[in-house]
Write a protein that holds these residues in place. Structure first.
Motif, short mmCIF file in Angstrom:
data_model
loop_
_atom_site.label_atom_id
_atom_site.label_comp_id
_atom_site.label_asym_id
_atom_site.label_seq_id
_atom_site.Cartn_x
_atom_site.Cartn_y
_atom_site.Cartn_z
N LEU A 266 34.01 46.50 46.04
CA LEU A 266 33.36 45.44 46.81
C LEU A 266 34.14 44.20 46.40
N PRO A 267 34.23 43.18 47.25
CA PRO A 267 35.02 42.01 46.85
C PRO A 267 34.51 41.43 45.54
N ASP A 268 35.42 41.03 44.66
CA ASP A 268 35.01 40.47 43.37
C ASP A 268 34.16 39.21 43.55
N THR A 269 34.23 38.61 44.74
CA THR A 269 33.46 37.40 45.01
C THR A 269 32.04 37.73 45.52
N HIS A 270 31.70 39.00 45.59
CA HIS A 270 30.39 39.43 46.08
C HIS A 270 29.29 38.83 45.19
N VAL A 407 44.83 34.96 49.82
CA VAL A 407 45.29 34.89 51.21
C VAL A 407 46.04 36.16 51.65
N ASN A 408 46.35 37.02 50.69
CA ASN A 408 46.99 38.31 51.02
C ASN A 408 46.19 39.46 50.41
N PRO A 409 44.94 39.64 50.87
CA PRO A 409 44.07 40.61 50.20
C PRO A 409 44.54 42.06 50.33
N ASP A 410 45.47 42.29 51.26
CA ASP A 410 45.98 43.66 51.41
C ASP A 410 47.10 43.97 50.43
N ALA A 411 47.66 42.94 49.81
CA ALA A 411 48.74 43.17 48.84
C ALA A 411 48.20 44.00 47.68
N ASP A 429 40.87 37.65 41.46
CA ASP A 429 39.87 38.40 42.23
C ASP A 429 40.55 39.37 43.19
N MET A 430 39.96 40.56 43.31
CA MET A 430 40.46 41.54 44.27
C MET A 430 39.41 41.66 45.39
N TYR A 431 39.89 41.92 46.58
CA TYR A 431 38.99 41.88 47.73
C TYR A 431 38.84 43.22 48.43
N LYS A 432 39.75 44.14 48.14
CA LYS A 432 39.70 45.43 48.84
C LYS A 432 39.88 46.58 47.85
N PRO A 433 39.39 47.76 48.22
CA PRO A 433 39.46 48.90 47.30
C PRO A 433 40.89 49.36 47.01
N ARG A 434 41.08 49.86 45.79
CA ARG A 434 42.34 50.49 45.36
C ARG A 434 43.55 49.58 45.50
N LYS A 435 43.33 48.28 45.32
CA LYS A 435 44.45 47.35 45.39
C LYS A 435 44.93 46.96 43.99
N ARG A 436 44.14 47.30 42.98
CA ARG A 436 44.56 46.95 41.63
C ARG A 436 44.92 48.23 40.87
N LEU A 437 46.17 48.31 40.44
CA LEU A 437 46.68 49.50 39.74
C LEU A 437 47.18 49.03 38.38
#
Ligand code: ADP
Ligand code: TZD
Length: 590
Positions: A266-270, A407-411, A429-437
């Protein structure tokens, strides 16, 4: 290499319907393709060089690395991202061993991958007669992975690959070793019989439906909670049950804590994200629901002061619900009051169904207390981020990265180091699933470039790698790989001249620098330029921002040497306390 390589069997291919015979090379390729595996991460050499050529000729993506460990890390993270086993291909003995760290790390992190290694002549290996790159690889691999197989006959290739795939992705995912002796590749068999011998794995990771009474038990415990908390782990990220998971969190209204690689589920800003109130919620919660997260060292083993216990080993009095595909995970550190064994998708679905339409939100005083802590800590963080010291520190540099990801939440963000890891995790903050490795369960250095290559190859999306200067060094040569495949990877090195910091001095006063210190003022950006990529030397947040924006926009391989205050950070980042301190030293000090 003096030894002759196995000859390409030019007359045979199972892909050629006219050909009467096929061989081991082609059967392996066809078996992988039949199972939807279209990419291989590896490093050629005897006995697999021709295999890499043939795989490429057969339309597979073959990504060739400079070191097998990076190829292995790439395969592992491709597995995490796609739920298909990532394939790492190596030569025998030393190549195999180089890949083995990644295989063990994949298993530790529950990432599905298959390490496929060529091996020497069985007869010679078993009699220890000294073959080229001789090693009993199967025996070495076995204790370090989930399963290990060897295929001796061409007609068994189909079954061998099928078993490897199923072992990697079913139940708790993990690393599988597949041993393919040199002789196997050259073996021939009737092409039609070969085709028939291949196995398309049906339902490789079957759903595991939780028992209804276990679901009820979990729901009742959750309902009784005064101060509930949900902890999301990377198992939840892997499961790809994103919408249901979000619905569960939002319908229950329970604050949640994302583990590092679950950030963005879920977005970290939730509003319900309690990451900024971590120590408060862990110590205060009375019922904790773990979703694909183990109570290992990263969660202080579920006890001690972190969890409100009176001393480092004491249970804090809270109750646990644990959702995990592995029944054995339950009670591994503390008693689990409501074990929910099954795949996360099925478990979350069952919980959602059981919530009903009038599920009461958690008590308002709990939500208020969490929100107060969170606001206080976020305000403190904002203050730190607003400063603009010279030289840059972790905060001022990461403030830039934070904006870029916003501004590039898909990166995709790859992250390793000590301070560079801890600060990035808490600031960006991360905004989308599986974007942080990142470094995962072991906190292993060396994943950086392998993960970056795979993330770019698998997704086609821009990758930003935030690297400590020490961390980068473990896989730094792969910048050539990044350039060779023209991957949209932007590597940012937080260069503070050493491991953790660059300020240690040699206690003996001798000419060698301290063990943690590197060459001062190193220009890592030149490394990228050597291979045709863009190198940038950035000493201010403005320079860093401009370079990152350009990298994202151009998609050109870029390496930014971001100069950080060498006194910034602490030894081992947040886990300083894990460094042993000699009792002798304590006594003599007192
Ligand atoms: P983190 O480090 O983020 O806390 P861990 O790696 O400790 O996460 O835990 C991941 C857990 O998720 C493992 O215990 C693993 O068995 C579990 N897991 C992985 N995939 C699934 C799935 N599809 N369904 C249920 N549990 C899963
Ligand atoms: N080797 C391996 C394979 N993994 C490790 N984790 C380590 C060594 C020990 N180690 C850490 O735990 S972090 C780290 C090492 C060597 C590097 C820290 O320095 P850095 O990051 O420059 O990467 P910071 O930001 O300066 O702390």
């Amino acid at each position: 290499m003096g030894t002759a390589e196995p000859q390409v069997a030019t007359t045979s291919t199972t892909t050629d319907a006219q050909s009467p015979v096929t061989d081991g090379f082609h059967l392996v390729i066809d078996a992988l393709k039949l199972n939807g595996i279209d990419t291989i991460f590896g490093l050629p050499g005897i006995p697999i060089t021709d295999f890499t050529r043939m795989a490429q000729a057969a339309g597979m993506r073959v990504i060739s690395f400079r070191h097998e460990q990076s190829a292995g890390n790439a395969a592992a993270i491709a597995g995490f991202m796609t739920q298909k086993p990532g394939i790492c291909l190596t030569v025998s003995a030393p190549g195999f061993l180089n890949g083995l760290t990644a295989l063990a790390n994949a298993t530790t992190n529950c990432f599905p991958m298959i390490l496929v290694s060529g091996s020497s002549e069985r007869e010679i290996v078993d009699l220890q007669q000294g073959d080229y790159e001789e090693m009993d690889q199967l025996a070495v691999a076995k204790p370090l992975c989930k399963a290990a197989f060897r295929v001796l006959h061409a007609e068994d290739i189909g079954v061998g690959i099928a078993r490897a795939i199923r072992a990697a992705v079913s139940g708790r995912p993990g690393g599988v070793y597949l041993d393919l002796p040199a002789k196997l590749f050259a073996q021939t068999m009737d092409a039609q019989a070969g085709r028939k011998s291949l196995v398309k794995v049906v339902d490789p990771a079957p759903r595991q439906i939780p028992a209804q009474d276990a679901v009820q038990r979990a729901l009742e415990l959750l309902k009784s909670a005064k101060r509930p908390l949900i902890v999301l782990g990377k198992g939840a990220a892997y499961a790809q049950a994103d919408a249901d998971l979000r619905a569960l969190v939002e319908k229950t209204g329970i604050p949640y804590l994302p583990m590092s690689m679950a950030k963005g589920l879920l977005p970290d800003t939730h509003a319900q994200c309690a990451a900024a109130a971590r120590s408060y919620v862990l110590a205060e919660a009375d019922v904790v629901m773990l979703v694909g997260a183990r109570l290992n060292w990263l969660l202080s083993h579920g006890k001690g002061k972190t969890w409100g216990g009176k001393d480092p080993k004491a249970w804090g009095g809270q109750k646990f619900i644990q959702i995990d595909i592995s029944a054995q995970e339950m009670d591994s550190n503390v008693g689990i009051d409501a074990p929910l064994v099954g795949d996360i998708g099925s478990c979350v679905c069952a919980l959602l169904a059981g919530l009903g339409s009038n599920w009461a939100k958690p008590p308002a005083d709990w939500l208020r207390a969490v929100a107060e802590r969170k606001d206080k800590n976020l305000a403190k963080m904002a203050e730190a981020l607003a400063k603009d010291p010279t030289p840059m520190n972790f905060h001022s540099a990461l403030n830039v990265v934070r904006d870029i990801i916003k501004v590039n939440p898909d990166a995709i963000l790859v992250n390793e180091g000590a301070n560079a890891l801890d600060f990035t995790r808490s600031i960006v903050d991360m905004y989308k699933p599986r974007k942080r490795l990142d470094v995962g369960t072991w906190g292993v250095m060396g994943i950086g470039m392998g993960f970056s290559v795979a993330a770019a190859v698998v997704s086609g999306l821009p990758v930003i790698a935030i690297e400590g200067d020490s961390a980068f060094g473990f896989s730094g040569m792969e910048v050539e790989t990044i350039c060779r495949y023209h991957l949209p990877v932007c590597v940012v090195i937080f260069n503070n001249n050493g491991v953790y910091r660059g300020t240690d001095v040699n206690p003996s006063g001798g000419p060698d620098v301290a063990p943690t210190v590197f060459v001062k003022g190193a220009r890592y950006d030149k490394l990228m330029e050597a291979f045709g990529g863009v190198g940038v030397h950035a000493t201010t947040p403005a320079e860093l921002r401009k370079a990152m924006e350009q990298a994202i926009c151009s998609r050109k391989p870029t390496l930014i040497n971001a100069v950080i205050d060498e006194t910034a950070g602490t030894e081992s980042g947040r886990i300083t306390s894990l460094n042993p301190t000699s009792g002798k030293r304590n006594k003599s000090n007192s």
